[in-house]
Design an enzyme around this catalytic site. Structure first.
Site, short mmCIF file in Angstrom:
data_model
loop_
_atom_site.label_atom_id
_atom_site.label_comp_id
_atom_site.label_asym_id
_atom_site.label_seq_id
_atom_site.Cartn_x
_atom_site.Cartn_y
_atom_site.Cartn_z
N SER A 1 30.32 15.13 -33.52
CA SER A 1 31.60 15.22 -34.25
C SER A 1 31.66 14.15 -35.33
O SER A 1 30.95 13.15 -35.28
CB SER A 1 32.75 15.01 -33.27
OG SER A 1 32.75 13.66 -32.83
N ASP B 1 1.69 0.06 -30.14
CA ASP B 1 1.97 0.65 -28.83
C ASP B 1 2.80 -0.31 -27.98
O ASP B 1 3.81 0.07 -27.40
CB ASP B 1 0.64 0.98 -28.15
CG ASP B 1 0.83 1.86 -26.92
OD1 ASP B 1 1.16 3.03 -27.10
OD2 ASP B 1 0.65 1.35 -25.79
N GLU C 1 6.86 0.19 -26.84
CA GLU C 1 7.33 0.24 -25.45
C GLU C 1 8.25 -0.93 -25.10
O GLU C 1 9.17 -0.80 -24.32
CB GLU C 1 6.17 0.40 -24.46
CG GLU C 1 5.19 -0.73 -24.40
CD GLU C 1 3.81 -0.31 -23.89
OE1 GLU C 1 3.46 0.87 -23.97
OE2 GLU C 1 3.07 -1.20 -23.42
N GLU D 1 23.52 11.83 -20.84
CA GLU D 1 23.69 12.47 -22.14
C GLU D 1 22.67 12.04 -23.18
O GLU D 1 22.50 12.68 -24.21
CB GLU D 1 25.10 12.14 -22.68
CG GLU D 1 25.90 13.37 -23.00
CD GLU D 1 27.25 13.01 -23.66
OE1 GLU D 1 28.16 12.65 -22.90
OE2 GLU D 1 27.34 13.09 -24.89
N TYR E 1 -9.16 8.80 -12.29
CA TYR E 1 -8.69 10.18 -12.38
C TYR E 1 -7.18 10.20 -12.20
O TYR E 1 -6.62 10.94 -11.41
CB TYR E 1 -9.40 11.02 -11.29
CG TYR E 1 -9.44 12.52 -11.58
CD1 TYR E 1 -10.20 13.02 -12.61
CD2 TYR E 1 -8.71 13.42 -10.79
CE1 TYR E 1 -10.25 14.38 -12.86
CE2 TYR E 1 -8.75 14.78 -11.03
CZ TYR E 1 -9.52 15.25 -12.07
OH TYR E 1 -9.57 16.60 -12.33
N GLY E 2 -6.50 9.34 -12.97
CA GLY E 2 -5.04 9.26 -12.89
C GLY E 2 -4.39 10.10 -13.97
O GLY E 2 -4.88 11.18 -14.31
N HIS F 1 -6.62 3.04 -24.87
CA HIS F 1 -5.67 2.03 -25.33
C HIS F 1 -6.50 0.80 -25.65
O HIS F 1 -7.43 0.47 -24.92
CB HIS F 1 -4.63 1.76 -24.23
CG HIS F 1 -3.59 0.73 -24.57
ND1 HIS F 1 -3.07 0.56 -25.84
CD2 HIS F 1 -2.98 -0.20 -23.79
CE1 HIS F 1 -2.18 -0.42 -25.83
NE2 HIS F 1 -2.11 -0.90 -24.60
N GLY G 1 -0.16 11.82 -19.68
CA GLY G 1 -1.29 12.61 -19.20
C GLY G 1 -0.95 14.05 -18.83
O GLY G 1 -1.68 14.97 -19.21
P1 NDP Z 1 -3.14 5.65 -13.91
O1 NDP Z 1 -2.44 4.50 -13.31
O2 NDP Z 1 -2.45 6.96 -13.97
O3 NDP Z 1 -4.51 5.97 -13.18
C1 NDP Z 1 -5.31 5.00 -12.74
C2 NDP Z 1 -6.51 5.55 -11.98
O4 NDP Z 1 -7.30 4.41 -11.75
C3 NDP Z 1 -6.14 6.19 -10.68
O5 NDP Z 1 -6.91 7.35 -10.49
C4 NDP Z 1 -6.49 5.11 -9.66
O6 NDP Z 1 -7.13 5.64 -8.52
C5 NDP Z 1 -7.51 4.26 -10.37
N1 NDP Z 1 -7.35 2.87 -9.97
C6 NDP Z 1 -6.20 2.16 -9.87
N2 NDP Z 1 -6.45 0.93 -9.45
C7 NDP Z 1 -7.79 0.85 -9.28
C8 NDP Z 1 -8.67 -0.17 -8.85
N3 NDP Z 1 -8.22 -1.39 -8.52
N4 NDP Z 1 -9.97 0.13 -8.79
C9 NDP Z 1 -10.43 1.33 -9.12
N5 NDP Z 1 -9.66 2.34 -9.52
C10 NDP Z 1 -8.36 2.10 -9.60
O7 NDP Z 1 -3.62 5.17 -15.37
P2 NDP Z 1 -3.23 5.81 -16.76
O8 NDP Z 1 -3.89 7.14 -16.87
O9 NDP Z 1 -1.77 5.69 -16.98
O10 NDP Z 1 -3.92 4.79 -17.78
C11 NDP Z 1 -5.30 4.80 -18.05
C12 NDP Z 1 -5.52 4.32 -19.48
O11 NDP Z 1 -4.95 5.25 -20.39
C13 NDP Z 1 -4.89 2.97 -19.79
O12 NDP Z 1 -5.74 2.30 -20.69
C14 NDP Z 1 -3.60 3.35 -20.50
O13 NDP Z 1 -3.12 2.35 -21.36
C15 NDP Z 1 -4.08 4.57 -21.28
N6 NDP Z 1 -3.01 5.48 -21.69
C16 NDP Z 1 -2.15 6.00 -20.76
C17 NDP Z 1 -1.19 6.91 -21.11
C18 NDP Z 1 -0.39 7.61 -20.07
O14 NDP Z 1 0.14 8.68 -20.34
N7 NDP Z 1 -0.24 7.11 -18.85
C19 NDP Z 1 -0.98 7.29 -22.53
C20 NDP Z 1 -2.01 6.80 -23.42
C21 NDP Z 1 -2.95 5.88 -23.00
P3 NDP Z 1 -6.64 5.39 -7.00
O15 NDP Z 1 -6.18 6.74 -6.54
O16 NDP Z 1 -7.87 4.94 -6.31
O17 NDP Z 1 -5.56 4.36 -7.02
MG MG Z 2 2.52 3.93 -25.73
#
Ligand code: NDP
Ligand code: MG
Length: 349
Positions: A269, A208, A212, A248, A42-43, A125, A151
């Site tokens: 310019s 992708d 980056e 800038e 839920y990140g 991804h 996100g």
């Molecule tokens: P985040 O780092 O934002 O979120 C990760 C989540 O996973 C958190 O809720 C975290 O919870 C949990 N987590 C982290 N470590 C662990 C672990 N060891 N075990 C269990 N849970 C864990 O990830 P993103 O949303 O950035 O990325 C997710 C996917 O989306 C990836 O495949 C990424 O490539 C893809 N993606 C991301 C984009 C973006 O905007 N960031 C854009 C497009 C694709 P906790 O609170 O417990 O740490």
């Molecule tokens: Mg990208």
């Protein structure tokens, strides 16, 4: 000389590919009726995609390790939350939204045992599937729904009634309907309001990573720091160097975003425009293009992916050291102080 580049490597006569954009009208949202989608993580992407899907009428549950702040956040948003294994067991569609370097291990221990025939495994991804760190059984669908934006934007734009463009791709079609599921899923996330593009896991993953590493993050960060260093080394005030080489940049990028490089060149310019043509190509020259191709080939061969996974397996020592070093750079230190005076910048603290 237009753009100052080598005429042999310039791409002038580029035509649109036969890509077709897909929208809400092209999808069948009822495919998701009666299905449970488990969003694991839920990140950044997880909180956005899960809430958007729920508001589109999909039954969503969340996988999060207890104790963390995202576990509490998902609960406070009214979701049923369980461990990755628990929600994988309950769900028909399992979407993996934990960080890429963690997905392989989590798949083996928590997901695979519950990934029974007829279920679907979903990614945002293609990294783990394309490079073979995750090898799902043949009797499940494997598809991608990848919003082309961070996100928080995926959520904010949806709440405002819009959507972020989305990529979909099918790696494995066991049900014969994986593409339709991917399309319905992407629309539930909001992608169908803006446009959905069909791609492959290979194309999404490689482009992708290339973006980056070269233009979006790697090249831009390195050039900002090098330009800042050059001015400071020549005795100019670091404040001047920061504003010129870093602050800038946003104004320039905003113009490029709105109307291309031509629009940006319209706005600057003539002096700046002449300097752009005559100096830019000295920086990004045939040597640089050679390096761009080398970076791309390391991505395509899997060399980059293996290097990054090894770095994770061996405790991320180099990674953490580079992160620490990067934060100590003069432009970061000065920039932090200057931004703290600019109360309108969210990230000032
Ligand atoms: P985040 O780092 O934002 O979120 C990760 C989540 O996973 C958190 O809720 C975290 O919870 C949990 N987590 C982290 N470590 C662990 C672990 N060891 N075990 C269990 N849970 C864990 O990830 P993103 O949303 O950035 O990325 C997710 C996917 O989306 C990836 O495949 C990424 O490539 C893809 N993606 C991301 C984009 C973006 O905007 N960031 C854009 C497009 C694709 P906790 O609170 O417990 O740490
Ligand atoms: Mg990208």
């Amino acid at each position: 000389m237009g753009g100052g580049q080598n005429p042999k490597t310039r791409k002038d006569n580029v035509t649109m590919s036969p890509l077709q954009l897909l929208y809400d009208k092209d999808a069948n949202p009822s495919l998701l009726n009666g299905k449970t989608v488990a969003v694991i993580g839920y990140g950044s992407q997880g909180h956005a995609q899960a809430q958007n899907m729920r508001e589109s009428g999909v039954n969503v549950i969340i996988g999060q390790r207890p104790g963390g702040k995202n576990y509490d956040l998902a609960k406070s948003h009214g979701f049923e939350v369980g461990s990755a294994a628990e929600v994988s067991a309950k769900a028909d569609i399992i979407q993996v939204l934990v960080p890429d370097h963690i997905q392989g291990k989590m798949y083996e221990t928590d997901i695979k045992p519950h990934l029974t025939a007829g279920k679907a495994l979903v990614f945002s991804h293609g990294f783990n599937i394309h490079f073979g760190f995750i090898k799902p059984p043949a009797d499940v669908d494997v598809y991608m729904v990848a919003p082309k934006g961070p996100g928080h934007l995926v959520r904010d734009v949806f709440v405002e009634g819009g959507g972020v463009p989305c990529l979909i791709a099918v790696h494995q079609d066991a049900s014969g309907k994986a593409r339709e599921f991917a399309l319905a899923h992407a629309c539930a996330v909001g992608g169908g309001r803006a446009g959905i593009i069909e791609t492959s896991f290979k194309e999404e993953t490689e482009t992708d990573l290339f973006g980056e590493q070269t233009i979006l993050c790697g090249g831009t960060s390195a050039l900002i720091h090098a330009a800042f260093d050059t001015l400071v080394e020549a005795g100019y005030a670091p404040e001047m160097a920061y504003f010129e080489c870093q602050h800038e940049l946003k104004l320039i990028v905003d113009l490029i975003y709105k109307g291309g490089i031509s629009r940006m060149r319209d706005s600057i310019s003539d002096t700046a425009e002449y300097g752009d043509y005559t100096r830019g190509a000295r920086l990004v020259n045939d040597e640089t293009r050679k390096e761009l191709r080398k970076i791309l080939s390391e991505i395509q061969s899997g060399e980059f992916a293996r290097e990054w996974m090894k770095e994770n397996e061996t405790g991320r020592k180099n990674f953490l050291k580079m992160r620490e070093d990067g934060a100590k750079h003069g432009s970061e230190v000065i920039g932090k102080q200057l931004r703290s005076m600019m109360s309108w910048l969210n990230d000032a603290k």
